[in-house]
Design a protein around this motif. Sequence first.
Motif, PDB file in Angstrom:
ATOM      1  N   GLU A   1      45.716  88.344  58.784  1.00 12.50           N
ATOM      2  CA  GLU A   1      46.353  89.624  58.112  1.00 12.50           C
ATOM      3  C   GLU A   1      45.139  90.646  59.107  1.00 12.50           C
ATOM      4  N   ALA A   2      45.005  91.011  59.714  1.00 12.13           N
ATOM      5  CA  ALA A   2      44.325  92.122  60.665  1.00 12.13           C
ATOM      6  C   ALA A   2      44.658  91.429  62.325  1.00 12.13           C
ATOM      7  N   LEU A   3      45.201  92.325  62.717  1.00 10.34           N
ATOM      8  CA  LEU A   3      45.448  92.287  64.668  1.00 10.34           C
ATOM      9  C   LEU A   3      44.683  92.021  65.344  1.00 10.34           C
ATOM     10  N   ASP A   4      43.024  92.068  64.739  1.00  7.93           N
ATOM     11  CA  ASP A   4      42.123  91.809  65.335  1.00  7.93           C
ATOM     12  C   ASP A   4      42.141  90.477  65.196  1.00  7.93           C
ATOM     13  N   GLU A   5      41.789  89.990  64.260  1.00  4.27           N
ATOM     14  CA  GLU A   5      42.370  88.152  63.611  1.00  4.27           C
ATOM     15  C   GLU A   5      43.100  87.465  65.187  1.00  4.27           C
ATOM     16  N   VAL A   6      44.633  88.033  65.153  1.00  5.41           N
ATOM     17  CA  VAL A   6      45.721  87.655  66.350  1.00  5.41           C
ATOM     18  C   VAL A   6      44.820  87.652  68.151  1.00  5.41           C
ATOM     19  N   ALA A   7      44.296  88.710  67.948  1.00  9.14           N
ATOM     20  CA  ALA A   7      43.623  89.661  69.158  1.00  9.14           C
ATOM     21  C   ALA A   7      42.212  88.667  69.635  1.00  9.14           C
ATOM     22  N   GLY A   8      41.020  87.670  68.797  1.00  8.11           N
ATOM     23  CA  GLY A   8      40.026  87.125  68.258  1.00  8.11           C
ATOM     24  C   GLY A   8      41.050  85.899  69.797  1.00  8.11           C
ATOM     25  N   VAL A   9      41.258  85.357  68.157  1.00  9.00           N
ATOM     26  CA  VAL A   9      42.148  84.176  69.509  1.00  9.00           C
ATOM     27  C   VAL A   9      42.498  84.223  70.885  1.00  9.00           C
TER      28      VAL A   9
ATOM     29  N   ASP B   1      37.608  94.626  67.869  1.00 13.81           N
ATOM     30  CA  ASP B   1      36.704  93.983  66.321  1.00 13.81           C
ATOM     31  C   ASP B   1      36.472  92.678  67.132  1.00 13.81           C
ATOM     32  N   ALA B   2      35.881  92.475  67.201  1.00  7.05           N
ATOM     33  CA  ALA B   2      34.936  90.589  67.561  1.00  7.05           C
ATOM     34  C   ALA B   2      34.335  89.925  66.979  1.00  7.05           C
ATOM     35  N   ASP B   3      34.634  90.586  65.711  1.00  3.46           N
ATOM     36  CA  ASP B   3      34.605  89.819  64.024  1.00  3.46           C
ATOM     37  C   ASP B   3      36.108  88.941  63.920  1.00  3.46           C
ATOM     38  N   GLY B   4      36.869  88.956  64.255  1.00  2.18           N
ATOM     39  CA  GLY B   4      38.136  88.802  64.404  1.00  2.18           C
ATOM     40  C   GLY B   4      38.770  87.668  64.198  1.00  2.18           C
ATOM     41  N   ILE B   5      37.827  87.085  65.170  1.00  3.42           N
ATOM     42  CA  ILE B   5      38.076  85.524  65.272  1.00  3.42           C
ATOM     43  C   ILE B   5      37.248  84.602  64.457  1.00  3.42           C
ATOM     44  N   ALA B   6      36.095  85.337  63.982  1.00  2.61           N
ATOM     45  CA  ALA B   6      35.456  84.358  63.456  1.00  2.61           C
ATOM     46  C   ALA B   6      36.132  84.767  61.704  1.00  2.61           C
ATOM     47  N   ARG B   7      36.301  85.331  61.701  1.00  2.00           N
ATOM     48  CA  ARG B   7      37.358  85.911  60.264  1.00  2.00           C
ATOM     49  C   ARG B   7      38.194  85.237  60.541  1.00  2.00           C
ATOM     50  N   PHE B   8      38.977  85.253  61.130  1.00  2.00           N
ATOM     51  CA  PHE B   8      40.437  84.277  61.065  1.00  2.00           C
ATOM     52  C   PHE B   8      39.629  82.624  61.415  1.00  2.00           C
ATOM     53  N   PHE B   9      38.674  81.671  61.799  1.00  6.94           N
ATOM     54  CA  PHE B   9      38.086  80.623  61.808  1.00  6.94           C
ATOM     55  C   PHE B   9      37.855  80.022  60.252  1.00  6.94           C
TER      56      PHE B   9
ATOM     57  N   GLU C   1      41.792  74.566  51.081  1.00  5.02           N
ATOM     58  CA  GLU C   1      42.018  74.033  49.827  1.00  5.02           C
ATOM     59  C   GLU C   1      43.427  73.569  49.726  1.00  5.02           C
ATOM     60  N   MET C   2      44.659  73.689  50.414  1.00  2.19           N
ATOM     61  CA  MET C   2      45.824  72.781  50.702  1.00  2.19           C
ATOM     62  C   MET C   2      45.067  71.643  51.807  1.00  2.19           C
ATOM     63  N   GLU C   3      46.030  70.422  51.773  1.00  2.00           N
ATOM     64  CA  GLU C   3      45.769  69.536  52.818  1.00  2.00           C
ATOM     65  C   GLU C   3      47.322  69.177  53.153  1.00  2.00           C
ATOM     66  N   ILE C   4      47.500  70.680  54.407  1.00  2.00           N
ATOM     67  CA  ILE C   4      48.921  70.288  55.142  1.00  2.00           C
ATOM     68  C   ILE C   4      47.884  70.591  56.625  1.00  2.00           C
ATOM     69  N   PRO C   5      46.984  69.695  57.180  1.00  2.00           N
ATOM     70  CA  PRO C   5      46.696  70.347  58.199  1.00  2.00           C
ATOM     71  C   PRO C   5      47.561  70.092  59.560  1.00  2.00           C
ATOM     72  N   GLU C   6      48.505  69.762  59.268  1.00  2.00           N
ATOM     73  CA  GLU C   6      48.857  69.608  61.149  1.00  2.00           C
ATOM     74  C   GLU C   6      49.471  70.843  61.319  1.00  2.00           C
ATOM     75  N   ILE C   7      50.455  71.788  60.030  1.00  2.00           N
ATOM     76  CA  ILE C   7      50.660  73.168  60.676  1.00  2.00           C
ATOM     77  C   ILE C   7      49.528  73.679  61.464  1.00  2.00           C
ATOM     78  N   PHE C   8      48.078  73.188  61.156  1.00  2.00           N
ATOM     79  CA  PHE C   8      47.245  74.387  61.741  1.00  2.00           C
ATOM     80  C   PHE C   8      46.711  73.636  62.875  1.00  2.00           C
ATOM     81  N   ALA C   9      47.830  73.358  64.327  1.00  2.00           N
ATOM     82  CA  ALA C   9      46.949  72.528  64.891  1.00  2.00           C
ATOM     83  C   ALA C   9      46.285  72.847  65.796  1.00  2.00           C
ATOM     84  N   TRP C  10      46.040  74.847  66.336  1.00  2.00           N
ATOM     85  CA  TRP C  10      45.052  75.977  66.852  1.00  2.00           C
ATOM     86  C   TRP C  10      43.502  75.364  66.290  1.00  2.00           C
ATOM     87  N   MET C  11      43.513  74.656  64.766  1.00  2.00           N
ATOM     88  CA  MET C  11      42.000  74.548  64.328  1.00  2.00           C
ATOM     89  C   MET C  11      41.823  72.938  64.842  1.00  2.00           C
ATOM     90  N   SER C  12      42.805  72.163  64.493  1.00  2.00           N
ATOM     91  CA  SER C  12      42.962  70.974  64.733  1.00  2.00           C
ATOM     92  C   SER C  12      42.276  70.527  66.178  1.00  2.00           C
TER      93      SER C  12
END
Lengths: 218, 403
Positions: free
Chosen positions: B217-225, B300-308, B317-328
């Motif tokens: 939702e915010a640039l800082d989240e992508v920046a964090g990743v 904003d370094a909290d971006g990564i935490a928010r993204f996590f 909530e949703m059971e489609i974990p396979e598209i969340f490759a980065w998290m897996s």
Amino acid sequence: MESRIIDRPSFAHIRVDMSAGDRLVAESDAMASMTSNIQLKARFNGGLFRALVRRLFGGESLFVNEYSTDGTGHVILTQPTPGDIECLELRGNTLYLQGGAFIACEAGVKLGVGWAGLASLIGGEGLFRLKVGGHGKVWFGAYGGIFAREVEGEYIVDTGHLVAYEPSVSLRARLSGGLLSSFFSGEGLVTRVRGPGRIYLQTRSIAALAAWTNSHLV
Amino acid sequence: MGPFDGGVFDKRLQGGRAGAQLTVDAHGVHASTTAGDTFDVPARDCQLELGGASGRMWFCRTPDRQLTIYSEARGFAEALASLPNLSQPVAELRRHRRAESRRGVLFLLAALGMLIALGIAGYFGLDYAGRAAIEALPREADERIGRLAINSMDLGGPTVHDKTVTDAVNAIVARLAEHAPGDFEYQVRVLDAETVNAFALPGGQIVVYTGLIAKAEALDEVAGVLAHEIAHVTQRHGLQRIAQSLGVAGSLELLLGDLGGLSAIAVELMRAGALTSYGRDQEREADEQGVLTMHASGLDADGIARFFQKLQKEQDEMEIPEIFAWMSSHPDLDERIANVRAQIDSLGPVAEQPLEIDWDAVRRAVGPDAEAAGSAAEADATEKAPEQNADSKAGSKAKRRKR
């Protein structure tokens, strides 16, 4: 049975002329060509158990092929690596061959596998070795040229160059020099052989070729 | 006594040798070959030696060594010892052999002990050795492996050329690169695929999927990743993975500069997907370094935490974990969120220097109606990357030099 080794030393192969009653035993896959009146029969390399032992520990194949004929014909035998082939006539004496060196023998030759010891393993020659004994010709091959040497006293061979040796020869793995020079000279471990007896050496080492090739990959 | 199985060495024999049956009597040692030749060594001339491949072969040789009769048959030594002038030498040679085999056993035990010690040292020293070896390698090694890897990978989507998106991502990477340690040149590719993923390869190849941009939702989240991924590059985690799979010998080889074998292993690892799946310690280190880089970059370094958190919530909530490759490939989110926030608190306040990027426009550009939104939003991405090469296949280049 007449035989000669052709195209020595680089791409040596064996031509064996056979007549009725002759029998020749060869490593499976050693045959390159033969006349159509030669019969080929695969059999276990000296019984199932012994064949398995030879396959697992001697670096030889599970089956050997036995060639015979009713008339006259010839078989051309060869080996996988480019290099020389040596023919030796056994007269009741015994020879140890490194894994993979054996190509063929006459029917009077007995094949067996013997424990080669840790020195052989450390020397890169394997824990077991093929033992050929009895009476008749044996053909064995090498990578590069083969030369024989009568050893009286001690002689030093780099790992991977020993092809065959007599049971009267002892092997010991040793550092080539001090700890540092062994490492930096590129020689590392060597085999110290002690006679009396004859050894057969190959002028090239497959392991050295593999290492050289690997350093040029990608 | 006899007969014993044995053999003869003598020049008079064809080939100089033959197998023979041996007998021993008061006169000496006698051999007869199957061809009918006979040889004798008188007891008074017999010079004994013990050796052979088995270490149990007895040689009876004439003083001029022209004739040798030998055997390792059981009972041959006893037969030799029964001769008056040979009993002494037999006993002496046996004593000598026993002493030697004792030495051999001691040597073997010592070697075994050393091997075990080396194994233990190697196990604990492996990480250190690998790191040391990697520190010693030039940066070109990383770049070469990264290039090899990216060319041999199926990236799973077409390259995005929309400047709204590429400029924004390049601007983020350029800002982060300026404040990250190390001296790497980053090459960024944005790929059009649904997967919520981004990864970095050794040497600075960074791949970002539009799925990740759409999710943030915010640039800082992508920046964090991206800061986290850049940390993998600067900490040379990819090469460490290779070093670990090489073992001690390989690390040494690496230290001596054999890049050939290394690259082959890198490609193998790449095919197994192991070069971009890092160890737990490496992930923790990348989190830490990522936060530091974000902090130093004025983001904003909290971006990564928010993204996590976002990813975790959606996964619950949703059971489609396979598209969340980065998290897996990035497990233990709870703990990592806590760690990141604790680190941010310890760093104190940041002088924020936000990037002037219209993040909503970027997200629209990667959304389902990307075609329409793309060109309209292009002007909004105001901060440009220093060098642009948006049309090239390799994507855009963000370059910097360390001061």
